[in-house]
Design a protein around this motif. Structure first.
Motif, PDB file in Angstrom:
ATOM      1  N   UNK A 183       0.796  -1.230   0.000  1.00 26.87           N
ATOM      2  CA  UNK A 183       0.000   0.000   0.000  1.00 26.87           C
ATOM      3  C   UNK A 183       0.823   1.271   0.000  1.00 26.87           C
ATOM      4  N   UNK A 184       2.042   1.197  -0.553  1.00 23.93           N
ATOM      5  CA  UNK A 184       2.925   2.369  -0.603  1.00 23.93           C
ATOM      6  C   UNK A 184       2.261   3.548  -1.317  1.00 23.93           C
ATOM      7  N   UNK A 185       1.655   3.250  -2.495  1.00 25.09           N
ATOM      8  CA  UNK A 185       1.070   4.308  -3.301  1.00 25.09           C
ATOM      9  C   UNK A 185      -0.085   4.995  -2.572  1.00 25.09           C
ATOM     10  N   UNK A 186      -0.904   4.202  -1.905  1.00 23.63           N
ATOM     11  CA  UNK A 186      -2.047   4.754  -1.168  1.00 23.63           C
ATOM     12  C   UNK A 186      -1.578   5.662  -0.042  1.00 23.63           C
ATOM     13  N   UNK A 194      -2.091   9.769   0.261  1.00 23.55           N
ATOM     14  CA  UNK A 194      -2.703  10.361   1.457  1.00 23.55           C
ATOM     15  C   UNK A 194      -1.779  11.415   2.059  1.00 23.55           C
ATOM     16  N   UNK A 195      -0.471  11.170   2.001  1.00 19.80           N
ATOM     17  CA  UNK A 195       0.471  12.150   2.542  1.00 19.80           C
ATOM     18  C   UNK A 195       0.429  13.448   1.742  1.00 19.80           C
ATOM     19  N   UNK A 196       0.282  13.306   0.430  1.00 22.02           N
ATOM     20  CA  UNK A 196       0.312  14.503  -0.405  1.00 22.02           C
ATOM     21  C   UNK A 196      -1.053  15.181  -0.482  1.00 22.02           C
ATOM     22  N   UNK A 197      -2.083  14.543   0.074  1.00 23.04           N
ATOM     23  CA  UNK A 197      -3.392  15.193   0.176  1.00 23.04           C
ATOM     24  C   UNK A 197      -3.368  16.244   1.278  1.00 23.04           C
ATOM     25  N   UNK A 206      -1.387  -0.399   9.086  1.00 28.55           N
ATOM     26  CA  UNK A 206      -2.649  -0.989   9.568  1.00 28.55           C
ATOM     27  C   UNK A 206      -3.830  -0.151   9.113  1.00 28.55           C
ATOM     28  N   UNK A 207      -3.721   1.159   9.332  1.00 30.86           N
ATOM     29  CA  UNK A 207      -4.731   2.088   8.801  1.00 30.86           C
ATOM     30  C   UNK A 207      -3.976   3.236   8.161  1.00 30.86           C
ATOM     31  N   UNK A 208      -4.409   3.632   6.949  1.00 33.47           N
ATOM     32  CA  UNK A 208      -3.663   4.631   6.186  1.00 33.47           C
ATOM     33  C   UNK A 208      -3.443   5.927   6.977  1.00 33.47           C
ATOM     34  N   UNK A 209      -4.481   6.498   7.623  1.00 30.29           N
ATOM     35  CA  UNK A 209      -4.218   7.758   8.351  1.00 30.29           C
ATOM     36  C   UNK A 209      -3.198   7.584   9.473  1.00 30.29           C
ATOM     37  N   UNK A 210      -3.184   6.420  10.108  1.00 22.88           N
ATOM     38  CA  UNK A 210      -2.195   6.171  11.164  1.00 22.88           C
ATOM     39  C   UNK A 210      -0.794   6.062  10.575  1.00 22.88           C
ATOM     40  N   UNK A 211      -0.678   5.362   9.449  1.00 16.14           N
ATOM     41  CA  UNK A 211       0.629   5.222   8.803  1.00 16.14           C
ATOM     42  C   UNK A 211       1.146   6.598   8.385  1.00 16.14           C
ATOM     43  N   UNK A 235      12.274   4.594   5.087  1.00 12.26           N
ATOM     44  CA  UNK A 235      11.111   4.094   5.831  1.00 12.26           C
ATOM     45  C   UNK A 235      10.552   2.864   5.127  1.00 12.26           C
ATOM     46  N   UNK A 236      10.402   1.802   5.885  1.00 11.96           N
ATOM     47  CA  UNK A 236       9.886   0.539   5.352  1.00 11.96           C
ATOM     48  C   UNK A 236       8.441   0.386   5.815  1.00 11.96           C
ATOM     49  N   UNK A 237       7.531   0.292   4.844  1.00  7.50           N
ATOM     50  CA  UNK A 237       6.119   0.105   5.174  1.00  7.50           C
ATOM     51  C   UNK A 237       5.861  -1.395   5.299  1.00  7.50           C
ATOM     52  N   UNK A 238       5.355  -1.814   6.439  1.00  4.45           N
ATOM     53  CA  UNK A 238       5.159  -3.252   6.651  1.00  4.45           C
ATOM     54  C   UNK A 238       3.666  -3.580   6.614  1.00  4.45           C
TER      55      UNK A 238
END
Lengths: 200, 200
Positions: A12-15, A19-22, A165-170, A116-119
């Motif tokens: 889910x890197x792209x997602x 969200x970060x750039x939103x 786990x949840x995009x806003x938390x990540x 940063x490694x997204x797990x």
């Protein structure tokens, strides 16, 4: 500061990046990738990708113009060095969202970047299951263990591990990391030294 | 995880620490210092300090019971190792707020701790003044420069530099740092390795 977000495919890197750039308040710049694949309907050169011919891309590779690149399904994808350097020189952070192989190429060239490694969320859940035991078929756990070992091996080349786990938390965790990294003495000191002329 | 907050005297370490512990959601434990000074009215042994005699304190020093200590105005002040280790073993973070000399003693014994240097707000302002020039008498800047050099030299032994411009902002930065440090691969990996039995 160069920020690199990577992780296993499908995590889910792209997602997370979108969200970060939103967030309007962000003060880092997304590095647009270069590719030889054809634009899809609606995609704009210089916005979604820099669309280049195979010859042009290979010329960039040969002349050292790529920070990282890889081939997928007969097409090249990569990060042009020029725009990254221009942005860094202007004092802004650059944010890359790339595959793990590309991230390792960047690590070699920019060891001071923040990696940063997204797990996947179930890497964390796996821990709980193994600690709790019993509730899951052992064949499922075994299969997930093999995969987890691979993911953990990749992770060791990074600075931070963020669970998606949840995009806003990540997103919040990644923003925290970026803010904290700006407070690192090694980054702050060099600014002061340059200005005050202290040789520490 | 061991978190050490330090900085030049008068920078407001105590105020920032108290503000951090006013937050109910914090999940770290304050390490109570040991001292040979007499309790002031209202101070409680084991809450404000561990109050000990000079003999008792020196016995602790001799038997390696102090993580760090120093003498100020004929009294000993220090951090007893026992409570720090007990808290760390229980899986909680320990928060120390100590003088710069003590912090360097802790750094030697606990290199994996997170060391945060609280800087005076005018160290940041100094930068702006030097960059802007003109608006300040040069003798004032010269005096402040000497002091700044000292502060920057101290800073280089720390991981992070946090400006204490406004207490709530300093608290937020420190909390960010603590959260981000928990996502460091070196900290997360060892947990996974222990559990899964991966030798990375």
């Amino acid at each position: 500061m160069l920020i690199v977000l990577s992780g296993p495919s499908g995590v889910g890197k792209g997602t997370v990046r979108k969200a970060m750039f939103a967030n309007e308040e962000r003060d880092f710049v997304y590095s647009i990738s270069m590719t030889t694949r054809k634009p899809r309907p609606g995609e704009v050169d210089g916005v979604d990708y820099y669309f280049r011919t195979r010859d042009e891309f290979e010329h960039e590779i040969k002349t050292g113009g790529m920070l990282e690149y890889a081939q997928y399904v007969d097409n090249y994808y990569g990060t042009p060095l020029k725009y990254v350097n221009q942005t860094l020189d202007s004092g802004k952070d650059v944010f890359l969202e790339i595959e793990v192989n590309g991230a390792m190429q960047v690590r070699e060239k920019c060891p001071n970047g923040v990696f940063i490694f997204l797990t996947p969320p179930d890497l964390g859940a796996l821990r709980q299951r193994l600690e709790g035991r019993g509730s899951e078929a052992s064949s499922v756990i075994d299969k997930r263990l093999v995969q987890a070992r691979e993911e953990i091996k990749m992770m060791q080349n990074y600075d931070y591990a963020v669970v998606n786990d949840k995009v806003p938390l990540a997103v919040e965790r990644i923003q925290n990391i970026i803010e904290s990294e700006h407070l690192r003495v090694q980054r702050v000191m060099s600014q002061y030294e340059k200005m005050i002329g202290v040789q520490a």
